[in-house]
Design a protein around this motif. Structure first.
Motif, short mmCIF file in Angstrom:
data_model
loop_
_atom_site.label_atom_id
_atom_site.label_comp_id
_atom_site.label_asym_id
_atom_site.label_seq_id
_atom_site.Cartn_x
_atom_site.Cartn_y
_atom_site.Cartn_z
N ALA A 188 0.85 -1.19 0.00
CA ALA A 188 0.00 0.00 0.00
C ALA A 188 0.89 1.24 0.00
O ALA A 188 1.86 1.33 0.75
N ILE A 189 0.56 2.20 -0.86
CA ILE A 189 1.32 3.47 -0.91
C ILE A 189 0.34 4.63 -0.77
O ILE A 189 -0.86 4.47 -1.02
N GLU A 190 0.84 5.78 -0.39
CA GLU A 190 -0.03 6.95 -0.17
C GLU A 190 -0.31 7.71 -1.46
O GLU A 190 -1.34 8.33 -1.61
N GLU A 191 0.65 7.64 -2.42
CA GLU A 191 0.49 8.44 -3.63
C GLU A 191 1.06 7.70 -4.84
O GLU A 191 2.14 7.12 -4.77
N ALA A 192 0.27 7.68 -5.93
CA ALA A 192 0.74 7.09 -7.19
C ALA A 192 1.29 8.22 -8.06
O ALA A 192 0.65 9.27 -8.19
N ILE A 193 2.48 8.01 -8.64
CA ILE A 193 3.09 9.05 -9.48
C ILE A 193 3.09 8.63 -10.95
O ILE A 193 3.02 7.44 -11.25
N ALA A 194 3.14 9.60 -11.82
CA ALA A 194 3.14 9.34 -13.27
C ALA A 194 4.31 8.43 -13.64
O ALA A 194 5.43 8.62 -13.17
N GLY A 195 4.02 7.43 -14.47
CA GLY A 195 5.07 6.51 -14.94
C GLY A 195 5.11 5.21 -14.20
O GLY A 195 5.63 4.21 -14.71
N ASP A 196 4.57 5.16 -12.96
CA ASP A 196 4.65 3.93 -12.17
C ASP A 196 3.48 2.99 -12.52
O ASP A 196 2.42 3.44 -12.97
N ILE A 197 3.68 1.69 -12.30
CA ILE A 197 2.61 0.71 -12.49
C ILE A 197 1.98 0.46 -11.12
O ILE A 197 2.67 0.02 -10.19
N VAL A 198 0.69 0.77 -10.99
CA VAL A 198 0.02 0.67 -9.68
C VAL A 198 -1.31 -0.06 -9.80
O VAL A 198 -1.83 -0.25 -10.90
N SER A 199 -1.85 -0.46 -8.63
CA SER A 199 -3.17 -1.09 -8.56
C SER A 199 -4.06 -0.20 -7.71
O SER A 199 -3.63 0.28 -6.65
N ILE A 200 -5.30 -0.02 -8.15
CA ILE A 200 -6.24 0.86 -7.44
C ILE A 200 -7.50 0.07 -7.09
O ILE A 200 -8.05 -0.65 -7.94
N ALA A 201 -7.97 0.20 -5.84
CA ALA A 201 -9.21 -0.44 -5.40
C ALA A 201 -10.24 0.64 -5.11
O ALA A 201 -9.89 1.78 -4.79
N GLY A 202 -11.53 0.27 -5.20
CA GLY A 202 -12.60 1.21 -4.88
C GLY A 202 -13.70 1.25 -5.93
O GLY A 202 -14.79 1.75 -5.68
N PHE A 203 -13.43 0.70 -7.13
CA PHE A 203 -14.44 0.73 -8.20
C PHE A 203 -15.24 -0.58 -8.23
O PHE A 203 -14.73 -1.63 -7.85
N THR A 204 -16.50 -0.49 -8.71
CA THR A 204 -17.33 -1.70 -8.78
C THR A 204 -17.67 -2.09 -10.22
O THR A 204 -18.03 -3.22 -10.49
N LYS A 205 -17.55 -1.14 -11.18
CA LYS A 205 -17.92 -1.43 -12.57
C LYS A 205 -16.75 -1.37 -13.54
O LYS A 205 -16.73 -2.10 -14.53
N ALA A 206 -15.79 -0.47 -13.30
CA ALA A 206 -14.68 -0.27 -14.25
C ALA A 206 -13.95 -1.58 -14.52
O ALA A 206 -13.79 -2.42 -13.64
N THR A 207 -13.54 -1.76 -15.77
CA THR A 207 -12.89 -3.01 -16.15
C THR A 207 -11.71 -2.74 -17.09
O THR A 207 -11.30 -1.59 -17.28
N VAL A 208 -11.18 -3.80 -17.68
CA VAL A 208 -10.02 -3.72 -18.56
C VAL A 208 -10.33 -2.81 -19.76
O VAL A 208 -11.43 -2.85 -20.31
N ALA A 209 -9.36 -1.97 -20.14
CA ALA A 209 -9.43 -1.02 -21.27
C ALA A 209 -10.21 0.24 -20.95
O ALA A 209 -10.35 1.12 -21.79
N ASP A 210 -10.74 0.38 -19.70
CA ASP A 210 -11.36 1.64 -19.28
C ASP A 210 -10.28 2.59 -18.76
O ASP A 210 -9.17 2.15 -18.42
#
Length: 605
Positions: free
Chosen positions: A265-287
């Motif tokens: 877990a990190i506090e901030e995602a910066i441009a260029g990094d590969i990250v994972s985000i939780a909190g969405f219920t509908k968004a999927t691949v290619a969105d």
């Protein structure tokens, strides 16, 4: 900050050593302690991946080296999982093309390299398995150059750096004469050759979702590369579809980045990094996940269309529900919908029947893996014979064709050419080399269904066959199917040794004695054409008269073990594979013999 990030994917043909190479990266970058016990191919974390020795899902990891963070993506090598590879390439800035020092570039290498070159990525070539006794590194290097040129590489892409390595031994060198110590030369080459991510830190937050997973604690986890801006935990962001429509707005409840093999877990995602985000219920691949003020989505790579389809239906056999607990059409449809969310190369649709669904994918292996995963989860299914997907172009019927590369000993090349020509394949190239011959065919996909096991028999297990989607070609006409008939049970009950002993004279059996059978179940192959109905539960007639001689000894041959892939390849259009958590059975679609006769008469009319 993003100047110290390098995002790379490792791409190669199946079994050329990608996952083993990532093991060496992790060990030598200090991710593991010196005394830590680590399994081999640590990135192949799924049960099926470990059992089969293949990578099915792309995995991310991250290592620190000389003040730089290198995000590494290990990609699948099988053409059936090409959808995974195509998505992953959109979130990296460079690729390592791994090629076997003996086999050279094979179809999947060509497929993935072509995609990478189109995106403008500049590859680093690593010729792996240099320690093989039949290694031919210089010839392989020339073959790779020719391949790049054929695929339309630019002059800059053709000027690729080459390293020679052994992933298993854990070393890489710039020149074959160099001392073979560790993979430090490759780390240095990545930092020097792969550009830092081209991103803008000052623009609003934007990220293209490339993979999706379900986590029991935080729900849907969406992974991708941050294209611009920054994102702090608990910030409100939105998801845009591919048509720029707003799918949902949600709070980024958790942001995670790859550190070694773990997501942290990190506090901030910066441009260029590969990250994972939780909190969405509908968004999927290619969105696209983005800040509220962003109105345009990030364009995503189109995925090649599926070429093969199967019908998944509810298990209707008399033994249905005795081994699995997920047997209804509602459960099957929900599970397929869940699969399609994360696997964009699959397409599902409902059929006219309420209890069956069509599942289309890239190949038999991809669909076989899905079926195997579902049966391990407790599902019971009936699966139809795989069929190719035709389409029309300018009024002409077109069918998918594959490029087939076959490596065989010289004495077997004749039989392979003969069998492939029966399947309407065209021989494009024949390359002899040191007692072996490489044959390259263009063959209709439907002609290859079920051929692999026959190919292994014809080449006494020594041949290697690789195939990959080539293009759509004009329909080649009918191709002869299975020549032999099957042995069909007429009764329900437990198979008796005495009955099977008499039946095995007709052809090889698929079941041992003591197995539960039912009317319409296929219990063996007929040695001749045409189906035969047999009674596998008929015992010996006993009387109170003493026999003149000794009883005959009942000797049963071992039954043919039919795996899931072998079963799917074996069945005809009027047959099904019954899949349960414990058993794989073959059966006729119509279990009643009278119904089968009526259907046969109708077909003849």
């Amino acid at each position: 900050m993003h100047q110290n990030i390098r995002n790379i994917a490792i791409i190669a043909h199946v079994d050329h050593g990608k996952t083993t190479f990532v093991d060496a990266f992790l060990k030598q970058s200090g991710v593991f302690r010196d005394n830590q016990q680590v399994v081999t191919c640590v990135m192949d974390s799924g049960d099926l991946e470990r059992e089969r020795g293949i990578t099915i899902l792309a995995k991310c990891t991250s290592v620190e080296w000389g003040g730089y963070r290198i995000n590494i993506v290990d990609t699948p090598g099988h053409a059936d999982f090409g959808g995974e590879v195509e998505r992953i390439l959109s979130m990296v800035d460079g690729v390592i093309v791994l090629v076997d020092a003996a086999e050279g570039p094979l179809p999947q290498t060509k497929f993935v390299v072509g995609k990478a070159l189109k995106l403008g990525l500049r590859p680093i070539v690593v010729i792996n398995k240099i320690d093989r006794p039949d290694a031919r590194p210089i010839e392989v290097h020339n073959e790779i150059f020719d391949l790049f040129a054929d695929l339309g590489a630019t002059d800059e892409q053709l000027d690729f750096p080459t390293l020679f390595a052994s992933g298993r031994e854990g070393w890489a060198v710039n020149d074959l004469a160099d001392e073979r110590v560790d993979i430090k030369p490759l780390f240095n080459k990545i930092i020097e050759h792969v550009p830092a991510p081209k991103v803008n830190e000052n623009e609003p937050f934007k990220m293209l979702v490339t993979t999706l997973e379900a986590d029991p604690f935080v729900g849907r986890v969406l992974t991708g590369r941050v294209m611009s801006g920054k994102l702090k935990v608990n910030t409100m962001i939105k998801a845009l579809g591919r048509d720029n429509s707003v799918l949902e707005t949600a709070r980024a409840s958790k942001i995670m980045a790859f550190r070694g093999l773990k997501r942290t877990a990190i506090e901030e995602a910066i441009a260029g990094d590969i990250v994972s985000i939780a909190g969405f219920t509908k968004a999927t691949v290619a969105d696209t996940l983005c800040a509220p003020e962003v109105m345009e989505c990030i364009p995503s790579q189109p995925i090649d269309p599926p070429t093969l389809a199967m019908t998944f239906s509810v298990n209707t056999s008399p033994l249905a529900g005795t081994e699995g607990d997920k047997v209804t059409s509602r459960m099957i449809w929900d599970r397929l919908e869940k699969e399609v969310e994360g696997n964009v190369a699959l397409k599902i649709s409902k059929t006219d029947a309420t209890d069956s669904f069509e599942v289309a994918g890239r190949g038999e292996l991809q669909l076989g893996i899905l079926i195997e995963t579902m049966r391990r989860e407790g599902f019971e299914l009936s699966i139809s014979r795989p069929r190719v997907l035709f389409h029309e172009e300018n009024g002409q019927k077109m069918e998918p064709a594959e490029e087939v590369t076959v490596d065989v000993d010289d004495q077997y090349s004749g039989v392979v050419v003969e069998k492939m020509s029966l399947r309407k394949a065209e021989l494009m190239q024949m390359i002899p080399s040191n007692g072996k011959t490489r044959l390259i065919f263009i063959a209709p996909s439907r002609g290859l269904i079920g051929y692999h096991s026959e190919f292994l028999t014809d080449t006494c297990g020594t041949g290697v066959l690789n195939r990959i989607f080539h293009s759509y070609i004009p329909y080649k006409g009918p191709i002869a199917g299975r020549r032999n008939g099957v042995l069909i049970s007429t009764e329900a009950g437990k198979a008796v040794p005495y009955a099977l002993w008499k039946i095995q004279e007709r052809g090889p059996l698929f079941i041992p004695a003591g197995v539960q059978v039912y009317a319409g179940m296929i219990i063996g192959a007929n040695a001749k054409s045409g189906d035969i109905e047999v009674n596998p539960i008929k015992g010996k007639q006993l009387t109170n008269m003493r026999a003149a001689g000794k009883d005959e000894a009942v000797t049963l041959y071992p039954p043919v073990q039919m795996s899931l892939e072998a079963s799917l390849a074996y069945i005809e259009d009027d047959e099904l594979v019954e899949v349960t958590p414990k058993t794989i059975r073959l059966r006729k679609k119509l279990l009643d013999s009278n119904d089968r006769r009526k259907a046969e008469r109708k077909k003849e009319e």
